[in-house]
Design a protein around this motif. Structure first.
Motif, PDB file in Angstrom:
ATOM      1  N   THR A  42       0.830  -1.209   0.000  1.00 35.18           N
ATOM      2  CA  THR A  42       0.000   0.000   0.000  1.00 35.18           C
ATOM      3  C   THR A  42       0.860   1.253   0.000  1.00 35.18           C
ATOM      4  O   THR A  42       0.628   2.198  -0.759  1.00 35.18           O
ATOM      5  CB  THR A  42      -0.926  -0.006   1.227  1.00 35.18           C
ATOM      6  OG1 THR A  42      -1.794  -1.129   1.141  1.00 35.18           O
ATOM      7  CG2 THR A  42      -1.763   1.263   1.289  1.00 35.18           C
ATOM      8  N   LEU A  43       1.873   1.253   0.866  1.00 34.62           N
ATOM      9  CA  LEU A  43       2.785   2.393   0.912  1.00 34.62           C
ATOM     10  C   LEU A  43       3.487   2.575  -0.432  1.00 34.62           C
ATOM     11  O   LEU A  43       3.633   3.699  -0.925  1.00 34.62           O
ATOM     12  CB  LEU A  43       3.821   2.193   2.020  1.00 34.62           C
ATOM     13  CG  LEU A  43       4.870   3.291   2.198  1.00 34.62           C
ATOM     14  CD1 LEU A  43       4.219   4.611   2.525  1.00 34.62           C
ATOM     15  CD2 LEU A  43       5.871   2.882   3.280  1.00 34.62           C
ATOM     16  N   ALA A  44       3.884   1.470  -1.043  1.00 39.35           N
ATOM     17  CA  ALA A  44       4.597   1.532  -2.321  1.00 39.35           C
ATOM     18  C   ALA A  44       3.751   2.188  -3.391  1.00 39.35           C
ATOM     19  O   ALA A  44       4.199   3.119  -4.081  1.00 39.35           O
ATOM     20  CB  ALA A  44       5.006   0.124  -2.762  1.00 39.35           C
ATOM     21  N   ALA A 423      -1.331   4.495 -15.163  1.00 40.11           N
ATOM     22  CA  ALA A 423      -1.599   3.528 -14.091  1.00 40.11           C
ATOM     23  C   ALA A 423      -0.301   3.002 -13.518  1.00 40.11           C
ATOM     24  O   ALA A 423       0.734   2.971 -14.195  1.00 40.11           O
ATOM     25  CB  ALA A 423      -2.442   2.370 -14.610  1.00 40.11           C
ATOM     26  N   ILE A 424      -0.366   2.604 -12.265  1.00 36.27           N
ATOM     27  CA  ILE A 424       0.727   1.898 -11.590  1.00 36.27           C
ATOM     28  C   ILE A 424       0.127   0.667 -10.927  1.00 36.27           C
ATOM     29  O   ILE A 424      -0.966   0.724 -10.347  1.00 36.27           O
ATOM     30  CB  ILE A 424       1.408   2.779 -10.529  1.00 36.27           C
ATOM     31  CG1 ILE A 424       2.130   3.952 -11.199  1.00 36.27           C
ATOM     32  CG2 ILE A 424       2.401   1.960  -9.702  1.00 36.27           C
ATOM     33  CD1 ILE A 424       2.761   4.915 -10.214  1.00 36.27           C
ATOM     34  N   ILE A 425       0.815  -0.464 -11.025  1.00 38.21           N
ATOM     35  CA  ILE A 425       0.378  -1.658 -10.307  1.00 38.21           C
ATOM     36  C   ILE A 425       1.511  -2.123  -9.390  1.00 38.21           C
ATOM     37  O   ILE A 425       2.692  -1.909  -9.691  1.00 38.21           O
ATOM     38  CB  ILE A 425      -0.019  -2.817 -11.254  1.00 38.21           C
ATOM     39  CG1 ILE A 425       1.189  -3.342 -12.035  1.00 38.21           C
ATOM     40  CG2 ILE A 425      -1.134  -2.386 -12.196  1.00 38.21           C
ATOM     41  CD1 ILE A 425       0.917  -4.649 -12.782  1.00 38.21           C
ATOM     42  N   THR A 426       1.139  -2.695  -8.261  1.00 37.70           N
ATOM     43  CA  THR A 426       2.091  -3.428  -7.432  1.00 37.70           C
ATOM     44  C   THR A 426       1.694  -4.892  -7.497  1.00 37.70           C
ATOM     45  O   THR A 426       0.508  -5.234  -7.493  1.00 37.70           O
ATOM     46  CB  THR A 426       2.079  -2.944  -5.973  1.00 37.70           C
ATOM     47  OG1 THR A 426       0.741  -2.974  -5.476  1.00 37.70           O
ATOM     48  CG2 THR A 426       2.625  -1.542  -5.849  1.00 37.70           C
ATOM     49  N   PRO A 461      11.575   0.137 -10.277  1.00 42.22           N
ATOM     50  CA  PRO A 461      12.385  -0.517  -9.243  1.00 42.22           C
ATOM     51  C   PRO A 461      11.485  -1.146  -8.177  1.00 42.22           C
ATOM     52  O   PRO A 461      10.434  -0.601  -7.838  1.00 42.22           O
ATOM     53  CB  PRO A 461      13.214   0.634  -8.658  1.00 42.22           C
ATOM     54  CG  PRO A 461      13.244   1.666  -9.734  1.00 42.22           C
ATOM     55  CD  PRO A 461      11.925   1.565 -10.435  1.00 42.22           C
ATOM     56  N   ASP A 462      11.905  -2.303  -7.667  1.00 44.42           N
ATOM     57  CA  ASP A 462      11.156  -2.938  -6.591  1.00 44.42           C
ATOM     58  C   ASP A 462      11.074  -1.986  -5.411  1.00 44.42           C
ATOM     59  O   ASP A 462      12.078  -1.359  -5.024  1.00 44.42           O
ATOM     60  CB  ASP A 462      11.826  -4.236  -6.147  1.00 44.42           C
ATOM     61  CG  ASP A 462      11.744  -5.326  -7.204  1.00 44.42           C
ATOM     62  OD1 ASP A 462      11.100  -5.096  -8.245  1.00 44.42           O
ATOM     63  OD2 ASP A 462      12.338  -6.395  -6.987  1.00 44.42           O
ATOM     64  N   PHE A 463       9.887  -1.878  -4.830  1.00 38.06           N
ATOM     65  CA  PHE A 463       9.739  -1.012  -3.662  1.00 38.06           C
ATOM     66  C   PHE A 463      10.352  -1.662  -2.433  1.00 38.06           C
ATOM     67  O   PHE A 463      10.940  -1.000  -1.584  1.00 38.06           O
ATOM     68  CB  PHE A 463       8.266  -0.719  -3.405  1.00 38.06           C
ATOM     69  CG  PHE A 463       8.043   0.225  -2.265  1.00 38.06           C
ATOM     70  CD1 PHE A 463       8.167   1.593  -2.440  1.00 38.06           C
ATOM     71  CD2 PHE A 463       7.720  -0.253  -1.001  1.00 38.06           C
ATOM     72  CE1 PHE A 463       7.971   2.467  -1.382  1.00 38.06           C
ATOM     73  CE2 PHE A 463       7.516   0.604   0.062  1.00 38.06           C
ATOM     74  CZ  PHE A 463       7.644   1.978  -0.127  1.00 38.06           C
ATOM     75  N   ALA A 464      10.196  -2.961  -2.319  1.00 38.98           N
ATOM     76  CA  ALA A 464      10.740  -3.730  -1.206  1.00 38.98           C
ATOM     77  C   ALA A 464      10.903  -5.158  -1.691  1.00 38.98           C
ATOM     78  O   ALA A 464      10.455  -5.519  -2.779  1.00 38.98           O
ATOM     79  CB  ALA A 464       9.821  -3.659   0.015  1.00 38.98           C
ATOM     80  N   SER A 465      11.553  -5.957  -0.895  1.00 40.12           N
ATOM     81  CA  SER A 465      11.756  -7.351  -1.274  1.00 40.12           C
ATOM     82  C   SER A 465      10.422  -8.033  -1.534  1.00 40.12           C
ATOM     83  O   SER A 465       9.550  -8.066  -0.672  1.00 40.12           O
ATOM     84  CB  SER A 465      12.515  -8.088  -0.162  1.00 40.12           C
ATOM     85  OG  SER A 465      12.668  -9.450  -0.485  1.00 40.12           O
TER      86      SER A 465
END
Length: 508
Positions: A42-44, A423-426, A461-465
């Motif tokens: 969510t933060l990402a 759009a952005i997706i995680t 770039p990956d937001f986190a692992s």
């Protein structure tokens, strides 16, 4: 979001150099890390969406992190999970919670306070009640929402309940190549796979896979256990079996706990096919050591066995104490019936229980075969007396995985007509690696889904692992004010390629 106030660190033993700690001084509580993953995702997406909105000078933004079904509709072969992502793979029950970060949604949530742009979580953690209520998913096709808060093409269906007295149950329903074998009875017996035995999609009776035995080293074993000790009581043992090249000149052990062996006979029992093509059941008069003699020595008459054909093989004893052998649900005719009647005591044996090999571990009696739905029951009401129709579905819940699927958001009303969207997706690669624009495809619409424009997603770039991100900007769409997105999955397979969509943000 998770309640961080109540988190406590779990100390691994390796982090304590020396000394002792009284148990009374410890207060260690594990927590559900799914909520941490949700919060990071969510933060990402919120951070990236805000940055992207400013960079491309878009006026408005919409975010959905799948905390409930609000932004999700018309899913085809996808399931939204209560772990707050969408995927084509979803184990578990089907539930729903709350939606995006807006005061209208959070204002009524117990222990959650929303003021301006600030969300405060009080001391009681979020408890997702999992109910499909309020403004959740409007509809879906083969895509129920999962209690783990994601959407997937893996649809959970309930099969028949485990039979009375189930002491061992193994399904051959894992992904091709899987070496996972799980006893689904309440005994949860530990199963050892020998010779790199695995599930195979070369044959499937109930699902698309079964367990392959190579006639050499591949077999399953478990420690000697009372689950396979029948004494004088009722019991039932059954399995589906398929021989790719049936060889009538060799013996074939279906399962054993001692009993008949290739070179020597042992205390215990064996269910097997002999070189005369008869189904046999043997149980010794001794409980340890050599067999002594056969207290149960039952054989069918000669049977016809065809290659590449599924057969249901079973043995059972009912409440009147009579043992019967069945093939395909019909009791066989017998050439030997020693010990059939009068509740003959079954030998317990002291050897491991084996499937696909004699108890002495020699390969001479190990058949080349595929096996599914191996069931053992014991105790009052667990036996069988009459002919029956073999089950053609697995007991318990079954996860049916679809290779493709899609889901569509509800319409978002723009303040004015728009002809370009971003759009952005995680997302997560839960298994394997998903290729953007092939395995995960994003489409956008501004005319209520009448026309969808296909985006070319670019990896960020990956937001986190484990939390991956992708975006598209300034995609031309048919002008309108009713905005929707559609995400499609391809090439999904349980255990080898699983995509989980964690969040979607629209810029317009």
């Amino acid at each position: 979001m998770a309640n961080y106030k109540d988190l406590k660190y779990i100390f691994p033993a390796s982090s304590i150099a020396s000394g002792t700690i009284s148990n009374s001084r410890l207060s260690i509580t594990e927590f559900d890390d799914n909520k941490i993953v949700n919060d990071i995702s969510t933060l990402a997406i919120r951070q990236a969406s805000n940055e992207n909105k400013g960079a491309y000078n878009t006026n408005s933004m919409y975010v959905d992190v799948f905390q409930d079904n609000t932004g999700y509709t018309n899913g085809a072969n996808t399931v939204r999970s209560s772990d707050e992502y969408v995927s084509t793979l979803a184990p578990g029950a089907l539930n729903n919670s709350y939606t995006d970060f807006s005061s209208s949604n959070f204002g009524s949530v117990s222990n959650w306070a929303f003021s301006g742009n600030n969300l405060t979580i009080n001391s009681t953690p979020d408890n997702d009640d999992g109910k499909s209520s309020g403004t959740g998913i409007a509809s879906n096709t083969n895509a129920p929402r999962n209690s783990s808060e994601y959407v997937s093409t893996a649809v959970l269906t309930s099969g028949p309940s485990l039979p009375t007295g189930t002491s061992f149950y193994l399904r051959g329903d894992q992904a091709n190549g899987s070496t996972s074998f799980t006893d689904l009875s309440t005994n949860s017996l530990s199963i050892t796979g020998n010779g790199s035995i695995a599930h195979s999609n070369n044959r499937g009776k109930i699902g698309s896979t079964s367990i392959y035995f190579d006639g050499s080293t591949k077999h399953l074993s478990m420690a000697n256990n009372s689950a396979f000790h029948f004494a004088t009581g009722e019991f039932k043992v059954e399995m589906w079996v398929n021989f790719p090249n049936f060889d009538g000149s060799s013996s074939k052990v279906l399962m054993s706990q001692g009993g008949w062996g290739t070179a020597t006979d042992y205390a215990g029992w064996t269910f097997w096919i002999d070189s005369a093509e008869k189904l046999n059941l043997n149980s010794s008069s001794n409980n340890t050591g050599s067999h002594g003699s056969w207290s149960v020595n039952m054989s069918s008459n000669v049977l016809t066995w065809n290659s590449n054909t599924w057969y249901h093989c079973a043995i059972a004893r009912n409440s009147n104490g009579e043992i019967k052998i069945f093939r395909d649900g019909t009791q066989v005719s017998y050439s030997s019936t020693t010990g059939q009647a009068n509740s003959t005591d079954f030998a317990e044996g002291s050897r491991d229980f084996r499937i696909g090999m004699a108890s002495d571990g020699t390969a001479a009696s190990a058949p080349t075969m595929y096996v599914d739905n191996i069931l053992v029951t014991k105790g009052s009401g667990a036996g069988r007396s009459a002919n029956f129709t073999p089950d053609t579905s697995h007991y318990g819940d079954t996860l049916t995985t679809n290779a493709t699927g899609n889901f569509i958001s509800n319409a978002i009303t723009a303040p004015s007509s728009t002809s370009k969207m971003g759009a952005i997706i995680t997302y997560q690669d839960q298994a394997g690696t998903n290729t953007l624009n092939t395995d995960i495809v994003l489409q956008l619409s501004a005319d209520n889904g009448s026309n969808f424009a296909t985006a070319t997603l670019t990896a960020m770039p990956d937001f986190a692992s484990g939390i991956k991100m992708a975006k598209v900007n300034d995609l031309s769409v048919t002008a309108g004010t009713q905005l929707k997105y559609k995400i499609s999955f391809a090439n999904q397979s349980s255990g080898s390629k699983e995509a989980r969509i964690r969040g979607v943000s629209l810029q317009y």
